[in-house]
Enzyme design. Structure first.
Site, short mmCIF file in Angstrom:
data_model
loop_
_atom_site.label_atom_id
_atom_site.label_comp_id
_atom_site.label_asym_id
_atom_site.label_seq_id
_atom_site.Cartn_x
_atom_site.Cartn_y
_atom_site.Cartn_z
N ALA A 39 35.55 -1.75 -13.68
CA ALA A 39 34.76 -0.68 -14.67
C ALA A 39 35.36 0.85 -14.30
O ALA A 39 35.62 1.31 -15.12
CB ALA A 39 33.36 -0.76 -14.42
N GLY B 98 38.84 0.57 -15.97
CA GLY B 98 38.43 0.51 -17.46
C GLY B 98 37.50 1.90 -18.10
O GLY B 98 38.12 2.13 -19.19
N ASP B 99 37.05 2.74 -17.48
CA ASP B 99 36.57 3.80 -17.67
C ASP B 99 37.49 4.92 -17.93
O ASP B 99 37.50 5.67 -19.22
CB ASP B 99 35.48 4.38 -16.68
N ALA B 100 38.42 4.76 -17.00
CA ALA B 100 39.77 5.83 -17.27
C ALA B 100 40.58 5.51 -18.48
O ALA B 100 40.88 6.23 -19.12
CB ALA B 100 40.49 5.91 -16.16
N GLU C 272 38.68 6.20 -21.72
CA GLU C 272 38.62 7.76 -21.96
C GLU C 272 39.79 8.18 -22.52
O GLU C 272 39.80 8.89 -23.60
CB GLU C 272 38.48 8.38 -20.66
#
Length: 136
Positions: A23, A26-28, A31
């Site tokens: 995660a 995955g967040d980066a 974004e």
């Protein structure tokens, strides 16, 4: 391993990486995808770029996006989502309820998993589909 655009690979096989760590990456990745999307739209000034991006990357938005994508997911992807949703992150959400936060983490986990397993085309397909459905 993945055919990453950056030369660093994870230190262990993807199946052994914690859902919270998936995660995190995955967040980066999500974004960056959202920023590319908002920049591709016409006539957006910097403050509008930020507002448009925030509307797609918040935990609430990611939770909704995951719900929209669920019918498109494979069994393998649903399993990754389940692992991400059940992962204990150790942080307390500030601007989302716990359920939204867990669903957002699950979505980010899926993006990280697809990225590190070399499934960039599928990752792009899901992100594109999700953004298009959110923008309707």
């Amino acid at each position: 391993m993945s055919q990453s655009w950056f030369p660093y690979e994870p230190s262990k096989p993807v199946k052994l990486i914690s859902p919270v760590v998936l995660a995190y990456i995955g967040d980066a990745i999500y974004e960056v995808a959202v920023r590319q999307y908002v920049i591709s739209r016409p006539n957006l000034r910097p403050n509008h770029l930020h507002r448009a991006a925030t509307g797609l990357v918040s935990a609430k938005a990611q939770s909704k996006l995951l719900g929209l994508l669920e019918p498109e997911l494979t069994d393998e992807e649903k399993n990754i989502i389940r692992q991400g949703r059940n992962a204990k992150s150790g942080t307390i959400p500030k601007n989302a309820d716990v359920l939204e936060y867990r669903h957002a983490t699950a979505f980010e986990c899926l993006i990280g998993y697809l990225y590190y397993t070399g499934q960039q085309a599928r990752m792009q397909e899901l992100i594109h589909s999700g953004i298009q459905q959110m923008e309707r």
